[in-house]
Write an enzyme that holds these catalytic residues in place. Structure first.
Site, PDB file in Angstrom:
ATOM      1  N   ASP A 102      52.359   5.300  -5.086  1.00  0.00           N
ATOM      2  CA  ASP A 102      51.862   5.836  -3.834  1.00  0.00           C
ATOM      3  C   ASP A 102      52.880   6.913  -3.418  1.00  0.00           C
ATOM      4  O   ASP A 102      54.006   6.923  -3.928  1.00  0.00           O
ATOM      5  CB  ASP A 102      51.816   4.688  -2.817  1.00  0.00           C
ATOM      6  CG  ASP A 102      51.557   5.159  -1.418  1.00  0.00           C
ATOM      7  OD1 ASP A 102      50.526   5.809  -1.205  1.00  0.00           O
ATOM      8  OD2 ASP A 102      52.396   4.896  -0.526  1.00  0.00           O
ATOM      9  N   ASP A 153      53.432   8.618   0.266  1.00  0.00           N
ATOM     10  CA  ASP A 153      54.041   8.452   1.590  1.00  0.00           C
ATOM     11  C   ASP A 153      54.559   7.022   1.754  1.00  0.00           C
ATOM     12  O   ASP A 153      53.781   6.074   1.708  1.00  0.00           O
ATOM     13  CB  ASP A 153      53.004   8.724   2.693  1.00  0.00           C
ATOM     14  CG  ASP A 153      52.495  10.160   2.651  1.00  0.00           C
ATOM     15  OD1 ASP A 153      53.322  11.065   2.661  1.00  0.00           O
ATOM     16  OD2 ASP A 153      51.267  10.347   2.609  1.00  0.00           O
ATOM     17  N   GLY A 158      48.191   4.642   4.311  1.00  0.00           N
ATOM     18  CA  GLY A 158      47.338   4.675   3.124  1.00  0.00           C
ATOM     19  C   GLY A 158      45.883   4.994   3.423  1.00  0.00           C
ATOM     20  O   GLY A 158      45.072   5.140   2.515  1.00  0.00           O
ATOM     21  N   ARG A 201      42.676  10.738   6.317  1.00  0.00           N
ATOM     22  CA  ARG A 201      42.768  11.439   7.603  1.00  0.00           C
ATOM     23  C   ARG A 201      41.563  11.132   8.486  1.00  0.00           C
ATOM     24  O   ARG A 201      41.691  10.782   9.657  1.00  0.00           O
ATOM     25  CB  ARG A 201      42.851  12.951   7.325  1.00  0.00           C
ATOM     26  CG  ARG A 201      43.492  13.742   8.424  1.00  0.00           C
ATOM     27  CD  ARG A 201      43.566  15.213   8.047  1.00  0.00           C
ATOM     28  NE  ARG A 201      44.291  15.447   6.812  1.00  0.00           N
ATOM     29  CZ  ARG A 201      44.329  16.630   6.182  1.00  0.00           C
ATOM     30  NH1 ARG A 201      43.688  17.661   6.682  1.00  0.00           N
ATOM     31  NH2 ARG A 201      45.010  16.772   5.053  1.00  0.00           N
ATOM     32  N   SER A 213      46.671  11.111   0.378  1.00  0.00           N
ATOM     33  CA  SER A 213      46.980  12.354   1.090  1.00  0.00           C
ATOM     34  C   SER A 213      46.482  13.603   0.378  1.00  0.00           C
ATOM     35  O   SER A 213      46.686  13.771  -0.821  1.00  0.00           O
ATOM     36  CB  SER A 213      48.488  12.463   1.294  1.00  0.00           C
ATOM     37  OG  SER A 213      48.787  13.701   1.910  1.00  0.00           O
ATOM     38  N   ASN A 250      47.755  16.341   1.025  1.00  0.00           N
ATOM     39  CA  ASN A 250      48.960  17.180   0.942  1.00  0.00           C
ATOM     40  C   ASN A 250      49.896  16.741  -0.182  1.00  0.00           C
ATOM     41  O   ASN A 250      51.023  17.238  -0.283  1.00  0.00           O
ATOM     42  CB  ASN A 250      49.719  17.107   2.276  1.00  0.00           C
ATOM     43  CG  ASN A 250      48.920  17.717   3.419  1.00  0.00           C
ATOM     44  OD1 ASN A 250      48.572  18.889   3.377  1.00  0.00           O
ATOM     45  ND2 ASN A 250      48.602  16.923   4.421  1.00  0.00           N
ATOM     46  N   ASP A 255      53.463   0.918  -0.295  1.00  0.00           N
ATOM     47  CA  ASP A 255      54.136   0.495   0.946  1.00  0.00           C
ATOM     48  C   ASP A 255      53.138   0.019   1.997  1.00  0.00           C
ATOM     49  O   ASP A 255      53.555  -0.382   3.086  1.00  0.00           O
ATOM     50  CB  ASP A 255      54.944   1.655   1.550  1.00  0.00           C
ATOM     51  CG  ASP A 255      54.051   2.712   2.154  1.00  0.00           C
ATOM     52  OD1 ASP A 255      53.065   3.105   1.496  1.00  0.00           O
ATOM     53  OD2 ASP A 255      54.306   3.142   3.295  1.00  0.00           O
TER      54      ASP A 255
END
Ligand code: B16
Ligand code: MG
Length: 219
Positions: free
Chosen positions: A10, A12, A47, A50, A117, A119, A171
């Protein structure tokens, strides 16, 4: 001992601490909408895509908005996030990640990314890690966000490895659920992640062998 042929990270909260930037950006947006947004709410959103994150906040505030306004709000959140993540560099890679990736490369274990994400590629470039990945699956490549296993299944397929030989590092509660639903062994990174097959506060100082040795499939 589990025969690991690939690992899926993962982004972030596992590779880099950009999770705090997502939190700060959502909190600023929620403040503007006069909707309370706590750390506990943020835990639910780790996770999560958006659009699903925005829907969660709007539900919390009993706010019904048209889709054009929702798009504007998502753009605004993303601009806030990008501003906060702007100064991210390779020094922000979380401790333990680079040695683990070195060990994987030496052992010919493939490395994949499984992030919600949009990004992700931009952040991996800033971290100077993008060249280490055999496959990258992110928010641009999936239709269903974690806890659906799509992101991890796509990454495993791209590396031609079946889920049981592919170790996921996560996480977020949603990510652990996604990995387990997809049939992957999963390592939790952080606290309160006891549903993972093994969990560690941090990956600092850990070897892949040491991590695999701690996996417990009894639950
Ligand atoms: P973006 P991960 C997730 O990334 C974040 O945990 C989550 O907070 C964020 O809302 C989601 O990505 C979407 O991110 O707005 O940049 O597309 O943890 O799956 O790597
Ligand atoms: Mg995460």
């Amino acid at each position: 001992m589990l025969n690991v042929k690939a690992c899926i990270f993962d982004l972030d909260g596992v590779i880099v601490d950009t999770a705090r930037h997502h939190f700060a950006a959502w909190q600023a947006l929620a403040n503007e909408l006069v909707i309370p947004f706590t750390e506990e709410d943020n835990e639910q959103l780790k996770g999560v895509s958006r659009v699903d994150s925005l829907e969660y906040i709007l539900r919390k505030g009993n706010l019904i908005l048209d889709s054009a306004t929702k798009l504007q709000l998502m753009d605004k959140k993303n601009a806030l996030y990008l501003g906060l993540a702007e100064s991210t560099t390779s020094v922000d890679v979380l401790d333990g990640i680079v040695p683990l990736m070195d060990e994987m490369a030496d052992s010919k274990i493939q490395i994949g990314l499984g992030s919600s994400s949009k990004n992700a590629r931009m952040i991996l470039k800033k971290l100077d890690l993008i060249h280490r990945f055999d496959t990258i699956v992110d928010g641009n490549n999936i239709t269903l966000s974690k806890p659906d296993p799509e992101v991890f299944l796509k990454a495993a397929k791209a590396m031609d490895v079946s889920p049981e030989h592919c170790l996921v590092f996560e996480d977020a509660q949603s990510g652990i659920e996604a990995a387990k639903t997809g049939g992957f062994p999963v390592v939790g990174v952080g606290s309160g992640l006891e549903t993972a097959h093994a969990s560690f506060e941090s990956l600092n100082g850990l070897s892949l062998e040491g991590i695999i040795g701690k996996l417990d499939f009894s639950q």
